[in-house]
Design a protein around this motif. Structure first.
Motif, PDB file in Angstrom:
ATOM      1  N   ASN A  42       6.805   4.803  -2.940  1.00  0.00           N
ATOM      2  CA  ASN A  42       6.077   3.689  -2.343  1.00  0.00           C
ATOM      3  C   ASN A  42       6.525   3.485  -0.888  1.00  0.00           C
ATOM      4  OD1 ASN A  42       4.484   2.320  -4.667  1.00  0.00           O
ATOM      5  ND2 ASN A  42       6.503   2.696  -5.549  1.00  0.00           N
ATOM      6  N   TYR A  96       5.627   1.277   1.159  1.00  0.00           N
ATOM      7  CA  TYR A  96       5.730  -0.157   1.445  1.00  0.00           C
ATOM      8  C   TYR A  96       6.050  -0.892   0.155  1.00  0.00           C
ATOM      9  CZ  TYR A  96       3.195   1.264   5.651  1.00  0.00           C
ATOM     10  OH  TYR A  96       2.827   1.898   6.817  1.00  0.00           O
ATOM     11  N   THR A  97       6.546  -2.116   0.298  1.00  0.00           N
ATOM     12  CA  THR A  97       6.622  -3.039  -0.831  1.00  0.00           C
ATOM     13  C   THR A  97       5.649  -4.161  -0.529  1.00  0.00           C
ATOM     14  OG1 THR A  97       8.964  -2.528  -1.163  1.00  0.00           O
ATOM     15  CG2 THR A  97       8.120  -4.505  -2.221  1.00  0.00           C
ATOM     16  N   CYS A 108       1.372  -5.499  -0.898  1.00  0.00           N
ATOM     17  CA  CYS A 108       0.095  -4.888  -0.520  1.00  0.00           C
ATOM     18  C   CYS A 108      -0.869  -5.963  -0.053  1.00  0.00           C
ATOM     19  CB  CYS A 108      -0.499  -4.128  -1.694  1.00  0.00           C
ATOM     20  SG  CYS A 108      -2.015  -3.241  -1.269  1.00  0.00           S
ATOM     21  N   VAL A 168       4.350  -7.974   3.337  1.00  0.00           N
ATOM     22  CA  VAL A 168       4.533  -6.538   3.130  1.00  0.00           C
ATOM     23  C   VAL A 168       5.851  -6.127   3.765  1.00  0.00           C
ATOM     24  CG1 VAL A 168       3.705  -4.229   3.763  1.00  0.00           C
ATOM     25  CG2 VAL A 168       2.072  -5.962   3.010  1.00  0.00           C
ATOM     26  N   THR A 207       1.865  -0.155  -4.513  1.00  0.00           N
ATOM     27  CA  THR A 207       1.346  -0.552  -3.214  1.00  0.00           C
ATOM     28  C   THR A 207       0.260   0.445  -2.844  1.00  0.00           C
ATOM     29  OG1 THR A 207       1.979  -1.128  -0.935  1.00  0.00           O
ATOM     30  CG2 THR A 207       2.966   0.863  -1.858  1.00  0.00           C
TER      31      THR A 207
END
Length: 272
Positions: free
Chosen positions: A29, A31-32, A34, A60, A91
């Protein structure tokens, strides 16, 4: 809805594939959080969201130094054997932050030099076409899975107003097809759609994966019930589509235009 970007340097990027994604060695992932903030997203009811005191979609985390971390982790994972990656499980790797931050692109660049055995890119964003040059270099090691839950944009607006319009996703599929990149459509979750849906998809893909809340949210639909999804169907008088057997309507429609081996159901459709 405004999204706050927070910059964090993670200790790790690769997580062991488990549960619905146990066919993969790892999930990845970039990103953390969304900002597409889809109403039906099961991540809303996972700890990563519940422990934050902010609404899902309003924040985000951007994973800084992700590329250098991934290089080390891929080398370590390769020493243990096969590597199959699912990007992303919680995400969208091509959400709006990616336009500027380019974390996902930096990870693909790493994979050109340290290729996994297989990579599935799961997104609903036309931005994925920006990285055609890198995806082409991965060849048969990659499959891009584009979520198109319905062919009706008014339905999309009802369930996921911040997500990209359906027309843009269809155009992205066309571009990926023309670039020779392996693709599939993920009709996940199944939203109300028209009988014309299969004819729209037929020229664009040879692989359709159909999944719903009851098979695909990891809890036989319990997480989704806690999100109050049924009321969203009731608001538009389409509660018949919120049912464990509703996906069969779509399967039968698809069978008129796609061969059996081109139609995949739930978990099997996301496997490497």
């Amino acid at each position: 809805m405004k999204t706050n970007l927070l910059y964090k340097t993670p200790k790790t990027l690769l997580n062991k594939g488990s549960g619905f994604l146990n066919g993969y060695t790892h999930t990845l992932n970039p990103y953390t959080g969304c900002s597409f903030a889809c109403s039906y997203c099961y991540v809303r009811k996972m700890p990563v969201s519940l422990f934050r005191k902010e609404d899902w979609g309003t924040w985000v985390d951007v994973k800084q130094e992700a590329a250098s971390i991934l290089v080390k982790e891929l080398k370590r994972a390769r020493s243990k054997g096969k590597i199959t990656l699912f990007m992303s499980s919680s995400t969208d790797p091509y959400q709006p932050a990616e336009y500027k931050e380019q974390i996902t692109r930096s990870l693909l660049e790493v994979m050109i030099d340290h290729p996994p055995d297989f990579l599935l890119v799961q997104t609903r964003s036309p931005l994925v076409t920006r990285d055609v040059d890198l995806l082409q270099q991965l060849g048969e090691r990659v499959r891009v899975s584009i979520t198109i839950e319905t062919d009706l944009d008014e339905i999309r607006k009802h369930f996921s107003p911040a997500a990209p319009p359906i027309a843009g996703r269809l155009h992205a599929l066309e571009q990926l097809r023309d670039a020779g990149i392996p693709t599939q459509v993920a009709i996940a979750p199944v939203l109300p759609s028209s009988e014309n849906f299969p004819t729209i998809l037929r020229p664009l893909v040879q692989r359709v994966c159909i999944d719903d809340y009851f098979m695909g949210d990891g809890s036989e639909g319990k997480r989704t019930r806690r999100l109050g999804m049924e009321s969203l169907y009731q608001q538009i008088g389409m509660e018949d589509w919120y049912h464990p057997e509703a996906y069969r309507i779509l399967v039968e429609r698809m069978k008129k235009h796609f061969a059996d081996h081109e139609i995949w159901i739930s978990q099997a459709g996301f496997e490497p």
